[in-house]
Each structure stands twice: as C-alpha cells, then as structure tokens.
Design a protein around this motif. Structure first.
Motif, PDB file in Angstrom:
ATOM      1  N   ALA A 146      40.224   1.108  67.840  1.00 19.43           N
ATOM      2  CA  ALA A 146      39.222   1.161  66.228  1.00 19.43           C
ATOM      3  C   ALA A 146      40.432   1.068  65.094  1.00 19.43           C
ATOM      4  CB  ALA A 146      38.641   2.494  66.323  1.00 19.43           C
ATOM      5  N   ASP A 202      37.453  -5.882  75.279  1.00 17.24           N
ATOM      6  CA  ASP A 202      36.105  -5.237  75.419  1.00 17.24           C
ATOM      7  C   ASP A 202      35.329  -5.521  74.183  1.00 17.24           C
ATOM      8  OD1 ASP A 202      36.652  -4.695  78.014  1.00 17.24           O
ATOM      9  OD2 ASP A 202      37.002  -2.718  77.640  1.00 17.24           O
ATOM     10  N   ALA A 203      35.921  -5.662  72.998  1.00 16.84           N
ATOM     11  CA  ALA A 203      35.613  -5.538  71.579  1.00 16.84           C
ATOM     12  C   ALA A 203      35.351  -6.923  71.033  1.00 16.84           C
ATOM     13  CB  ALA A 203      36.326  -4.881  70.706  1.00 16.84           C
TER      14      ALA A 203
END
Length: 354
Positions: free
Chosen positions: A169, A199-200
């Motif tokens: 993040a 995964d993002a």
C-alpha cells in the motif's frame, strides 16, 4: 583500523578520479579520509547543502600507501584522529560509491553503508548509478524516487528505488505521489511486498543478481564509443517493438551514464559486422555487465561466450575484482550465466503497470 574508510567526492570529482585511475592528494600531501562515524563532520564543514556528494567506500587493504591517523583541525574534538593516506589511492580500492545526502535542516548524518561482499556491492551499484545520473530525487518510504528529465522514456532512469522497509500500500501511495509508476524492490525481504503488488494488478518481474570474479585473457572484443553501437542497438530495440520516438532515448541514456561512470560499450565483429554487443560499467573495483545481445542470425556460434569472457578480462584490466549482472529469474540467460561461473547473490523485483 575501521573495516572500511571513506573519502568524500562529488559526482564530478569521482568521474575525474576514474579517468585518472587514482584519487590523488590535492592541496595537502595526503588524501583526506574518514571513518564512518566521523565522516559527517568534514561533510558538513566542506559540503554543506550539496546534493551531489558521494562516499567512496575504500577497502583499507587495497589503498596501497601509508595511512596515518592524525589530528584534524583545531576545532575538531581533541581525541579525534582522521586517517590520512600519504599518496595516490588507486580507484580499484573503492568497493562502492554511496550517494550521501543532507537531511533538510539537519545536514549530513552517520551514513548507512552497504555490505562489502559481492551481494552488497551488486545491490549498491545500480541505485548509486541512477541517483548520480538523475536530475531530481525525492525521498520515499524505504528509498528514493529518481527522475531523469533528458530521458523520460527510460523506465530504468525514472522509478522508485526501494531497499528499506515498506509494504504494498505504501509503495502504491508513493508511486502516485511522485508520479512514477515503476518500482524496483531490492532484497529478498521484499518477496511478500512483490507478491502483494502482483495481487493488486501490477506486472512483477523477479530478477536475480549474479556475480563472478573478473579475470582471463582478452580476445577479439573491442571497446568502442556509444555512437558506434547506436545502429546495432536501435535495430535491437525495434526488433522488440519499441516505438521509434523512444528508441533514441534508450541509447542517449548511456551518454548520461558515461558522465558518472567509466562506461565501456563492447562490440564483437565478424567480417566487420557487429554480431554481439554489451555495456560494461566500471565503478571502482566493481564492473557491471548489461545488455549482452547476439544478433539473431549469429546465435549458437559462441559469440556470447567470447564477449562475456572478454568483458571479464577487460574488467580485470581496469583493476576490478568483481563482475555483476542481473537476469530475469525465469528466463534462459540466468542458467546460461550460471553455467559460466556466475553465482546468484541477490534478489530484486521490478514492478510495472499492467
């Protein structure tokens, strides 16, 4: 004596030392050195506010001249003794070049230095080069973001360079804040962050850093200038589908790099035609090999082997003891280099937009 000794040099000064082959005494009869815990004192006194300063990390065993620990200026602490090298220091005593930046309002502090083994030297090489070439850098969590205005199309020269603690993040937030979508995560500890970024929806490429000793006998490979290989490299980039508007910048960036390191384009010719090429970047005792390519019509004839062997010999001739390179973890060159004696010593990940 400290495990390493340090010498302060601006980027331009270090390039001059590389050309000369030595770090020579300037005004005094000795070369001023420091230990890691005292280097901030002369840095703040002599280079306050400078953003082009570097620490040359020296192996005391390679300095080659007498080093005496002696008092500095009368204003220095009475118990402090600085190392002074009485004679010229060969540039191959420099194990790493570490950009040294002042903290806003606080000046220069105690530096964080890389390890001096093969893994440490390899992991320090590329970020140092990119920071010295960059026209601007911005701190981000765990590292810095570099921007190089003359070559905006070069992904290598416009990205986040992260080797410290962070998470997915935070990486995404820093990328958005700096306007730079591409990231390098350096060090095996970033595996989980790389997976989370995949995964993002980001494209993640795992890289292995490989290293081996310099040495051997040089054969037919020539050291040429950048422009001599521009046609060969342009054709190679176009073969990979790179747009013509971008192709020129991918060679122009090497012209920027040769201002800060000893950059040696390598060419292997057969009947006058360049059949294999690469770039060898020499920075003190470390040489980094990049972009080894054999023209498709000439593959399978040993030209890659010949160029690699010659690159290691050229590095040794320049005083280097270590040759490094990076390869994709899941691609054929990784095993090709391993069979030729280069060992995996480092892990990193390149993060790109999908």
């Amino acid at each position: 004596m400290s495990d390493v000794l340090l010498h302060l040099a601006t980027t331009a000064e270090w390039r001059e030392h590389l050309t000369a082959g030595v770090i020579a005494p300037s005004v005094a009869e000795f070369v001023h050195l420091s230990t890691p815990d005292q280097v901030a004192l002369p840095a703040n006194r002599l280079f306050a506010g400078r953003t082009d300063l570097n620490l040359l990390v020296l192996d005391p065993g390679r300095i080659g001249v007498e080093v005496r620990f002696e008092p500095g200026l009368p204003t220095d602490p009475a118990s402090m003794r600085f190392p002074h090298a009485y004679g010229a220091i060969p540039v191959h005593a420099v194990l790493a070049v570490v950009p040294y930046r002042p903290a806003p309002g606080d000046g220069f502090g105690t530096p964080v230095l890389p390890r001096t083994d093969a893994a440490g030297r390899l992991s320090a090489f590329e970020p140092s080069l990119l920071r010295r070439v960059a026209t601007a850098e911005v701190p981000v969590t765990g590292g810095v973001a570099v921007r190089t205005d003359p070559v905006p199309a070069s992904h290598r020269h416009n990205r986040l360079l992260i080797d410290g603690a962070t998470d997915a993040a935070t990486v995404l937030a820093d990328a958005e804040r700096t306007g730079l979508a591409r990231v390098t995560l350096s060090g095996a500890g970033h595996a989980a962050t790389a997976t989370a970024l995949a995964d993002a929806g980001r494209r993640v490429t795992a890289l292995v850093g490989m290293a081996g000793p310099a040495g051997g006998v040089r054969g037919r490979t020539e050291v040429v200038d950048v422009e001599a290989l521009r046609p060969t490299w342009d054709a190679e980039w176009r073969r990979y589908g790179v747009d013509d508007a971008v192709v020129a910048q991918l060679t122009d960036r090497l012209l920027l790099e040769e201002r800060v390191v000893d950059l040696r384009p390598l060419a292997l010719r057969v009947d006058g035609e360049v059949v294999a090429s690469a770039v060898l970047r020499i920075d003190g005792a470390t040489a980094d090999l990049d972009g080894l390519e054999v023209v498709p019509a000439h593959r399978g004839r040993g030209h890659g082997d010949a160029l690699l062997a010659d690159a290691r010999a050229i590095a040794a001739g320049a005083g280097c003891d270590l040759v490094t390179l990076s390869a994709a973890a899941d691609d054929h060159p990784r095993s090709w280099y391993a069979r030729r004696g280069l060992a995996e010593v480092h892990r990193s990940w390149e993060i790109d937009p999908s």
